[in-house]
Scaffold this motif. Structure first.
Motif, PDB file in Angstrom:
ATOM      1  N   ALA A   1       0.994  -1.264  -0.170  1.00  0.00           N
ATOM      2  CA  ALA A   1      -0.106  -0.085  -0.087  1.00  0.00           C
ATOM      3  C   ALA A   1       1.046   1.399   0.023  1.00  0.00           C
ATOM      4  O   ALA A   1       0.630   2.102  -0.738  1.00  0.00           O
ATOM      5  N   LEU A   2       2.039   1.204   0.902  1.00  0.00           N
ATOM      6  CA  LEU A   2       2.703   2.460   0.858  1.00  0.00           C
ATOM      7  C   LEU A   2       3.618   2.774  -0.521  1.00  0.00           C
ATOM      8  O   LEU A   2       3.667   3.892  -1.015  1.00  0.00           O
ATOM      9  N   VAL A   3       3.857   1.582  -1.065  1.00  0.00           N
ATOM     10  CA  VAL A   3       4.924   1.767  -2.109  1.00  0.00           C
ATOM     11  C   VAL A   3       4.079   2.361  -3.529  1.00  0.00           C
ATOM     12  O   VAL A   3       4.341   3.039  -4.252  1.00  0.00           O
TER      13      VAL A   3
ATOM     14  N   ALA B   1      12.315  -8.358 -11.830  1.00  0.00           N
ATOM     15  CA  ALA B   1      11.100  -8.923 -11.069  1.00  0.00           C
ATOM     16  C   ALA B   1      11.143 -10.435 -10.980  1.00  0.00           C
ATOM     17  O   ALA B   1      10.954 -11.206  -9.887  1.00  0.00           O
ATOM     18  N   PRO B   2      11.328 -11.013 -12.129  1.00  0.00           N
ATOM     19  CA  PRO B   2      11.309 -12.607 -12.226  1.00  0.00           C
ATOM     20  C   PRO B   2      12.294 -12.927 -11.471  1.00  0.00           C
ATOM     21  O   PRO B   2      12.378 -14.326 -11.086  1.00  0.00           O
TER      22      PRO B   2
ATOM     23  N   PHE C   1      16.296   3.114 -11.686  1.00  0.00           N
ATOM     24  CA  PHE C   1      16.057   2.624 -10.361  1.00  0.00           C
ATOM     25  C   PHE C   1      14.971   2.691  -9.606  1.00  0.00           C
ATOM     26  O   PHE C   1      14.669   1.773  -8.862  1.00  0.00           O
ATOM     27  N   GLN C   2      14.032   3.528 -10.009  1.00  0.00           N
ATOM     28  CA  GLN C   2      12.624   3.125  -9.376  1.00  0.00           C
ATOM     29  C   GLN C   2      12.299   1.940  -9.675  1.00  0.00           C
ATOM     30  O   GLN C   2      11.421   1.024  -8.971  1.00  0.00           O
TER      31      GLN C   2
ATOM     32  N   MET D   1      10.966  -1.264  -7.417  1.00  0.00           N
ATOM     33  CA  MET D   1       9.681  -1.878  -7.357  1.00  0.00           C
ATOM     34  C   MET D   1       9.882  -3.267  -7.577  1.00  0.00           C
ATOM     35  O   MET D   1       9.136  -4.154  -6.940  1.00  0.00           O
ATOM     36  N   ALA D   2      10.949  -3.743  -8.228  1.00  0.00           N
ATOM     37  CA  ALA D   2      10.779  -5.138  -8.713  1.00  0.00           C
ATOM     38  C   ALA D   2      11.471  -5.824  -7.778  1.00  0.00           C
ATOM     39  O   ALA D   2      11.187  -7.205  -7.529  1.00  0.00           O
ATOM     40  N   HIS D   3      11.820  -5.246  -6.529  1.00  0.00           N
ATOM     41  CA  HIS D   3      12.510  -6.070  -5.299  1.00  0.00           C
ATOM     42  C   HIS D   3      11.440  -5.728  -4.178  1.00  0.00           C
ATOM     43  O   HIS D   3      11.677  -6.182  -2.848  1.00  0.00           O
TER      44      HIS D   3
END
Length: 544
Positions: free
Chosen positions: A291-293, A334-335, A382-383, A387-389
């Motif tokens: 929710a925060l991200v 992400a994968p 970098f953003q 997000m992917a992590h």
């Protein structure tokens, strides 16, 4: 909630026939996910065209444009939890097919809308269909992949969400450069048709083998509470004022109804959602982190469109292309996040991702109207990596904290909090941006001769509104362009620092409550149902 390791089910829980086609099933689910998320994000770049007078657009006002976006969000968020419950009870494939069909019909109607009011109504219909798609995709993934492969599959799922958010503006820009505004919706029809056929052929059905009694009161309370809360949030952002009775009355009423929902679920012998799951720190922390991200991400993405197009002068297509690093980073990392999680644990990975997210948001404070584009591209890169992590390990923590037969409601909780966080981000950060911008440009607007009080108020709503008034004033309006750019850049700097603070709050939640590496392994089988229940569920997944 936990079961001893000795009670763990045998390794094979997914029928062999389903296991063999699991990656094909995932591909179909990703296509359905892409078209739903794309159908929402693609609208952002079409707003200026839809605002143009007929026949080029619909002549929509700023308020009507906002509701064209918010109608989708309002219905989508309000129905997510109910859609997840219905998937668990009636079958996730059936619910998924229903949602895709409704989304396709809504897209076709939206492409032919003859007025802003019709567009808003058809966007709401699209949101209704989309609400039945999102939780079903994640629930089916949990039911066709073995536990050890779920992090990889969920990582790919999370990367697809990021991809759709980023390529939406590109797709919209390409379509608008060749076709009319309705093409951004009509493009969904052939994709939806192909996906529906693939679903019938490939996707297995699955549901809770023992759903128990219905909880109509709980379902009603969840829908009413979520709709009131999201409406209040949206209205507060629209008015840039959260002290208006319409805003705090509806949002507060929504919170009150949701409190009643929780109290009812705690006392019910057949709850729609077992609120005891929130006693699990990993579950609650993962939900809060998401929710925060998304609070920060959606808020920043919302005004980044205006930075690129209004302050920097890029076209919709160019703006979309500039955001490609955000999508590329999510697709690449992400994968593979599961590898990092296996080595360092979900707590360290999510906390690190949140810190990087906060740093990139603060980095937007470096941007000006003449900042080299490579700075922006590095920040996007970098953003996206941050997000992917965050999203995959947090989502895995949520889904693996619940038994398989509750996958639909678990997925709904995951997506509901993401949507509420995103809606809050757009509303709160948009309100901050609007308030600071109006303060910065009000004196300059007051100095323009012949500009009425109503026109000054309208021009102070946003940088695009100011530039529109400036264009209408002819040569005299050119003096407004520079101050409008300066006021917007200052407002953006203030806003991104607020977004960065929320990302740091997410990092604090992750480091305090997500399980460490050793603890995560020790509770790998937590919250699982009895072996026979899982086997029955797996057998039901062989249908279709």
């Amino acid at each position: 909630m936990a079961t001893p390791d000795t009670a763990a089910p045998p390794p094979r829980k997914v029928p062999e026939a389903v296991h063999r086609r699991r990656w094909a099933v995932l591909a179909v689910l990703l296509c359905s996910l892409l078209v739903v998320v794309l159908g929402n994000s693609v609208l952002n770049v079409a707003m200026k065209t839809i605002a143009a007078p007929a026949p080029e657009g619909l002549g929509a006002t700023q308020s009507e444009l906002e509701w064209a976006i918010n109608a989708y969000t309002l219905v989508f968020a309000g129905m997510l939890f109910t859609a997840g419950l219905l998937g668990d009870r009636w079958g996730r494939r059936r619910v998924l097919i229903f949602g895709m069909a409704v989304f396709g019909v809504g897209s076709a109607l939206a492409s032919m809308a003859g007025s802003p009011e019709e567009l808003i109504a058809f966007r709401a219909l699209m949101g209704f269909g989309g609400a039945f798609v999102m939780p079903s995709t994640l629930a089916i993934i949990v039911n066709v992949f073995e536990r050890e492969e779920q992090p990889k599959a969920i990582g790919i799922w999370a990367g697809a969400v990021g991809l759709a958010i980023a390529i939406g503006p590109i797709t919209g820009g390409l379509l608008l450069s060749h076709f009319w505004w309705g093409s951004v919706f009509l493009i969904n029809i052939p994709i939806v048709t192909a996906v529906l056929i693939a679903m019938v052929v490939l996707v297995p059905d699955s549901k809770n083998p023992r759903p128990g009694r219905l909880d109509p009161l709980g379902v009603l309370l969840s829908v009413v509470g979520l709709v009131l809360l999201v409406y209040g949030i949206i209205k507060g952002g629209q008015l840039a004022d959260f002290t208006v009775p319409e805003v705090y009355g509806t949002a507060g009423g929504g919170l009150l109804v949701l409190v009643l929902f929780v109290l009812h679920e705690r006392r019910s012998s057949h709850p729609a959602m077992d609120v005891r799951y929130f006693r699990n720190p990993a579950f609650s922390a993962a939900v809060a982190s998401l929710a925060l991200v998304f609070f920060g991400l959606m808020g920043v993405t919302f005004f980044m469109v205006f930075y690129l197009q209004s302050a920097r002068g890029f076209t919709p297509l160019q703006s979309g292309l500039l955001m490609l690093p955000l999508a590329a980073a999510q697709m690449i990392f992400a994968p593979r996040t599961r590898i990092v999680v296996e080595r360092f644990g979900a707590r360290a990975v999510c906390t690190g991702g949140m810190v990087v997210m906060a740093a990139t948001m603060a980095g937007y404070a470096l941007l000006d109207t003449d900042t080299p584009l490579w700075v922006l591209e590095v920040l996007f890169l970098f953003q996206g990596a941050a997000m992917a992590h965050i999203t995959p390990p947090a989502t895995v923590s949520i889904m693996q904290s619940l038994p398989r037969e509750k996958a639909g409601s678990g997925s709904a909780v995951n997506n509901t909090f993401r949507q509420i966080g995103g809606a809050l981000g757009v509303a709160v950060l948009g309100s901050v941006l609007s308030t600071v911008y109006r303060d910065g440009v009000s004196d300059r607007l007051a100095a323009v001769p012949g500009l009425s009080e109503e026109a000054r108020h309208t021009a102070g709503e946003s940088i695009e509104a100011t530039l529109t008034v400036a264009r209408g004033l002819g040569p005299a309006g050119r003096e407004l362009v520079g101050p409008a750019h300066d006021a917007f850049i200052h407002a953006m700097h203030v806003t991104v620092l607020g977004a960065s603070a929320f990302a740091l709050l997410g990092a604090l939640v992750a480091v305090l409550f997500l399980p460490a590496k050793g603890a995560a392994r020790a509770t790998a089988g937590a919250a699982g149902p009895a072996p026979r229940a899982r086997q029955t569920e797996a057998e039901s997944g062989a249908e279709g």
